[in-house]
Motif scaffolding. Structure first.
Motif, short mmCIF file in Angstrom:
data_model
loop_
_atom_site.label_atom_id
_atom_site.label_comp_id
_atom_site.label_asym_id
_atom_site.label_seq_id
_atom_site.Cartn_x
_atom_site.Cartn_y
_atom_site.Cartn_z
N VAL A 1 -0.14 12.81 -1.31
CA VAL A 1 -0.17 11.34 -1.38
C VAL A 1 1.18 10.75 -0.94
O VAL A 1 1.22 9.75 -0.22
N ILE A 2 2.27 11.40 -1.30
CA ILE A 2 3.58 10.90 -0.86
C ILE A 2 3.74 11.05 0.66
O ILE A 2 4.29 10.17 1.32
N THR B 1 1.89 6.53 -6.99
CA THR B 1 0.83 7.43 -7.44
C THR B 1 1.23 8.89 -7.21
O THR B 1 1.02 9.75 -8.07
N LEU C 1 0.98 4.02 -3.00
CA LEU C 1 0.74 5.44 -2.72
C LEU C 1 1.91 6.30 -3.19
O LEU C 1 1.74 7.37 -3.78
N PHE C 2 3.13 5.83 -2.93
CA PHE C 2 4.30 6.60 -3.34
C PHE C 2 4.38 6.70 -4.86
O PHE C 2 4.68 7.77 -5.40
N ALA D 1 0.83 -1.21 0.00
CA ALA D 1 0.00 0.00 0.00
C ALA D 1 0.87 1.26 0.00
O ALA D 1 0.58 2.22 -0.73
N ALA D 2 1.94 1.26 0.78
CA ALA D 2 2.83 2.43 0.81
C ALA D 2 3.52 2.63 -0.53
O ALA D 2 3.66 3.76 -1.01
N SER D 3 3.93 1.53 -1.16
CA SER D 3 4.60 1.67 -2.45
C SER D 3 3.64 2.14 -3.54
O SER D 3 4.01 2.95 -4.40
N LEU E 1 2.05 5.95 6.39
CA LEU E 1 1.75 4.52 6.37
C LEU E 1 3.01 3.69 6.65
O LEU E 1 2.96 2.69 7.36
N THR E 2 4.14 4.14 6.14
CA THR E 2 5.40 3.45 6.40
C THR E 2 5.76 3.54 7.88
O THR E 2 6.23 2.56 8.48
N GLN F 1 1.33 10.86 2.79
CA GLN F 1 0.51 9.80 3.39
C GLN F 1 1.21 8.45 3.26
O GLN F 1 1.07 7.58 4.14
N SER F 2 1.96 8.27 2.21
CA SER F 2 2.76 7.05 2.08
C SER F 2 3.80 6.97 3.19
O SER F 2 4.04 5.89 3.75
#
Length: 132
Positions: free
Chosen positions: A34-35, A15, A12-13, A8-10, A41-42, A37-38
């Protein structure tokens, strides 16, 4: 579970990076959001342990890591502040140049610089002729 968070983090990153490559200012800000938020999440995935709350007196058994939660909360607040700042900057650019496209802003800025250089050169020539 960590694999799901990593995927999910990858995603998001990726995108966010795609959105950053666009020439539209709003999409650029969305890419930064979005980055960020990535990154949150990480941070959450890095402290993914289930346990009791780390409040004194410490309970028996496994304790959750409060550092990753505090870092995630800090990242959320900083991301919100950066988003607000970038939104205001976009608003000022749109009001000043009446466009959201980076190419048009750059073109108009280059024309403005050329106009200022011509005006400065004309003033300099007029001052030199007046001095003679």
């Amino acid at each position: 579970m960590r694999l799901v968070f990593a995927l999910a983090a990858s995603i998001l990153f990726g995108t966010g990076a795609y959105l950053l490559l666009n020439r539209d200012l709003v999409r650029l800000v969305l890419g930064v959001v979005v980055i960020s938020q990535s990154a949150v999440l990480t941070l959450i995935a890095s402290g993914l342990t289930r346990g009791n709350a780390p409040i004194y007196p410490l309970p028996d058994g496994e304790i959750s890591d409060p550092l990753s939660q505090a870092m995630a909360l800090t990242a959320i607040v900083i991301g919100l502040a950066v988003t607000a700042l970038l939104s205001v900057l976009i608003l000022r650019v749109v009001l000043a140049y009446r466009t959201e496209e980076l190419d048009e802003v750059g073109r108009e800025e280059a024309e403005r610089e050329a106009r200022l250089e011509r005006d400065d050169a004309a003033e300099h020539r007029a001052e030199e002729e007046a001095a003679r």
